[in-house]
Write an enzyme that holds these catalytic residues in place. Sequence first.
Site, PDB file in Angstrom:
ATOM      1  CB  SER A 126     -15.003   3.940  -0.552  1.00 16.02           C
ATOM      2  OG  SER A 126     -15.347   2.785  -1.278  1.00 16.02           O
ATOM      3  CE1 TYR A 150      -9.653   2.096   0.448  1.00 17.26           C
ATOM      4  CE2 TYR A 150     -11.602   0.825  -0.129  1.00 17.26           C
ATOM      5  CZ  TYR A 150     -10.853   1.977  -0.225  1.00 17.26           C
ATOM      6  OH  TYR A 150     -11.319   3.028  -0.979  1.00 17.26           O
ATOM      7  CE  LYS A 154     -10.708   5.518   1.834  1.00 15.31           C
ATOM      8  NZ  LYS A 154      -9.977   6.791   1.766  1.00 15.31           N
TER       9      LYS A 154
END
Length: 345
Positions: A126, A150, A154
């Site tokens: 992302s 989050y 990634k």
Amino acid sequence: MAEKILLTGGAGYIGSHTYVALVEAGYEVTILDNFQNANRSVIARLEQLTGKPVPLAEADVRDATTLASLFADHQFDAVVHFAALKAVAESVERPLDYFDVNIGGLITLLRVMEAAGCRTIVFSSSATVYGVPDETPTPETAEFRAMNPYGQTKVSGEQILNQLVAADARWAVGILRYFNPAGAHDSALIGEDPRDTPNNLMPFIAKVAAGEHPELQVFGDDYDTPDGTGVRDYIHVEDLARGHVLSLSSLLGKRQTHLVNLGTGEGHSVLQMVAAYKRASNRDVPYSVTARRAGDVPVYVAQAEKAEEILGFRTVRSLDEMCASSWKWIAGPHSKEDPGSEGDA
Ligand code: UFG
């Protein structure tokens, strides 16, 4: 013979569109999903879209036993790995769940792949890994600046994969950094599920246009952007899905590990999105401006050239097509199906 692909998280929003694109490209695809954040009725609609049964394993990506037996049964040539948690605010409240599913799940999957001799994977990353980037449009060379758990998962996922490739050149890895996916399949059979209150802009605007929410809150109009509202690089989910097909076929063909942004290279503000959605839906989208949302980045726009050079990937669908397909999905019958299951598709 068709190459066999395991698609984890294949019932979700991006996963389901990628399923259709992979099947259309001739791959034999098995979906693994635990339906924690996806809608069971998606499977029947994927069958309708592709005209054949969907091979499905209902399981968690951390379940090594089930994964190993799937690999023994199917001898997959590659994995396209979507299964993960993705809500930024939730990740701040429940970091361990994010590390467990997103990092633990990846490690479990990679171990099973290694044992089965399958060393080809496309990984969902992302733009969030850039945090607040120094440069926009942002190139893949920008440094990692995760701003929440989050984003950290990634970054860690990418690092794990890079170190795996460095340790064993038999691995071929495609890391795809998505910007902001939007829109729905042109058939209006699959799309982003709007049942719960959405966190993201596009599904929220869709709900307001449909009259299910009185108004949109615009999170801040005092950013250093042309109209003061946040700017993002929205990419049509069908373009994004095609990016995965190109990444996969390049990995299987050339076995060349790659890292690319998937975006259009163009930014649109919140107010531009509202205007575009009004045009597409012919409905009003009332809004009021409120305070900035904590942790928001003013501008995310991809430098999109590398994906074109390496994969031949170019987006072909416009912002108006994103809004029109979203509206067709929201206004159609299927976005309201299966109210008994939890979460978003
Ligand atoms: N916004 C509003 N009102 C809303 C929702 C969003 O004004 O109700 C604004 C945001 O402030 C931002 C823009 O709309 O300026 C886009 O916000 P989204 O929540 O749709 O998307 P984000 O770019 O904040 O986040 C998304 C994903 C993340 C991912 C990130 C990377 O949700 O998981 O893109 O590009 F990390």
